[in-house]
Scaffold this motif. Structure first.
Motif, short mmCIF file in Angstrom:
data_model
loop_
_atom_site.label_atom_id
_atom_site.label_comp_id
_atom_site.label_asym_id
_atom_site.label_seq_id
_atom_site.Cartn_x
_atom_site.Cartn_y
_atom_site.Cartn_z
N MET A 1 0.85 -1.20 0.00
CA MET A 1 0.00 0.00 0.00
C MET A 1 0.89 1.25 0.00
O MET A 1 1.80 1.36 0.81
N ASP A 5 -2.55 6.07 0.03
CA ASP A 5 -3.61 5.15 0.44
C ASP A 5 -3.51 4.82 1.92
O ASP A 5 -4.54 4.71 2.60
N TRP A 9 -6.55 5.64 4.67
CA TRP A 9 -7.27 4.60 5.42
C TRP A 9 -7.01 4.65 6.92
O TRP A 9 -7.71 3.97 7.68
N PRO A 125 -10.34 7.66 1.23
CA PRO A 125 -10.02 6.58 0.27
C PRO A 125 -10.88 6.69 -0.98
O PRO A 125 -12.01 7.19 -0.95
N TYR A 150 -7.19 3.80 -11.58
CA TYR A 150 -6.54 4.04 -10.29
C TYR A 150 -5.83 2.79 -9.80
O TYR A 150 -4.70 2.85 -9.31
N ARG A 151 -6.48 1.64 -9.96
CA ARG A 151 -5.86 0.39 -9.56
C ARG A 151 -4.67 0.04 -10.45
O ARG A 151 -3.61 -0.40 -9.97
#
Length: 250
Positions: A1, A5, A9, A125, A150-151
């Motif tokens: 991560m 991110d 989170w 997020p 985004y991924r």
């Protein structure tokens, strides 16, 4: 991560309703566009930095790190707006006072808007933004493409870092000639792997019965009238402060 991110989170505001953070960032963006940039830009930067670092407890280095690259691009490109091309007596670059004023205006307005986006990115997020984008009427196809891209960005960065480390271990960057060759090979390999990954992702979604919409589970949270009032008060204070400072400097 990655750091953005991770902070999104784990920050102090994570359990708050995302609409509160959207109000803060969205209201700040509107103020950056509507108010005089010479006064609103610095005030918005200070507000968003304080909200992110003090309010959400995100480290200051993370906020500055998110701001650094786009701010550096702004600061290096803004001086060119202060130059004008004079063709009356050959080709000559000259200093333009109007261009310098425009450069300062664009830079401060952009920095104010950038600080709002940095605050939103470090405290909210992406998975919590998707339902809100659908509620405000953004087409589902646009939302899905943004979520998939985004991924894929993170996957692309991981592959690029792994490839660069492997090349460096084989002395691929020991000389300038080897560095250029290694960079070309890395870019070509990444392009091929990105296409392959996209095809695999398409096949995987089709195998899971994808019909044009990705469902994202988000916890139900309630809006806090007290926090909404506080955010509105802060935005109002920035607006009034900007107008008063603009009047005082005039």
């Amino acid at each position: 991560m990655y750091a953005i991110d991770r902070y999104a989170w784990t920050n102090r505001w994570y359990r708050h309703h995302p609409g509160e953070r959207l109000l803060l960032a969205g209201g700040g963006l509107l103020l950056a566009l509507a108010l005089p940039p010479l006064t609103a830009g610095p005030l918005l930067c200070a507000l968003m930095a304080g909200a992110t670092v003090v309010g959400a407890r995100v480290p200051a280095r993370a906020f500055l790190g998110v701001m650094a690259l786009p701010a550096g691009f702004l600061l290096t490109s803004a001086p060119f707006l202060a130059l004008s091309l004079d063709l009356s007596d050959g080709v000559r670059l000259a200093y333009s006072p109007a261009g310098a004023a425009a450069a300062l205006t664009v830079t401060l307005r952009s920095l104010g808007a950038l600080s709002c986006l940095a605050c939103l990115a470090l405290t909210t997020p992406v998975a919590e933004l998707v339902p809100w984008l659908r509620r405000v009427g953004v087409p589902a196809a646009v939302v899905e493409i943004a979520l998939l891209i985004y991924r894929l960005i993170f996957i692309f960065m991981e592959r690029a870092l792994a490839g660069q480390q492997a090349q460096a271990a084989r002395q691929g960057y020991s000389t300038r000639r080897r560095s250029l060759r290694s960079l070309g090979l890395l870019v070509a390999t990444l392009f091929q792997r990105a296409l392959e990954r996209a095809r695999r992702l398409e096949v995987g979604l089709a195998a899971r019965g994808y019909v044009g919409e990705l469902r994202v589970l988000t916890p139900q949270r309630r809006l806090s009238p007290r926090r909404l009032a506080g955010i509105g008060g802060l935005l109002l204070a920035v607006a009034l402060g900007s107008l008063l400072l603009e009047r005082a400097l005039a």
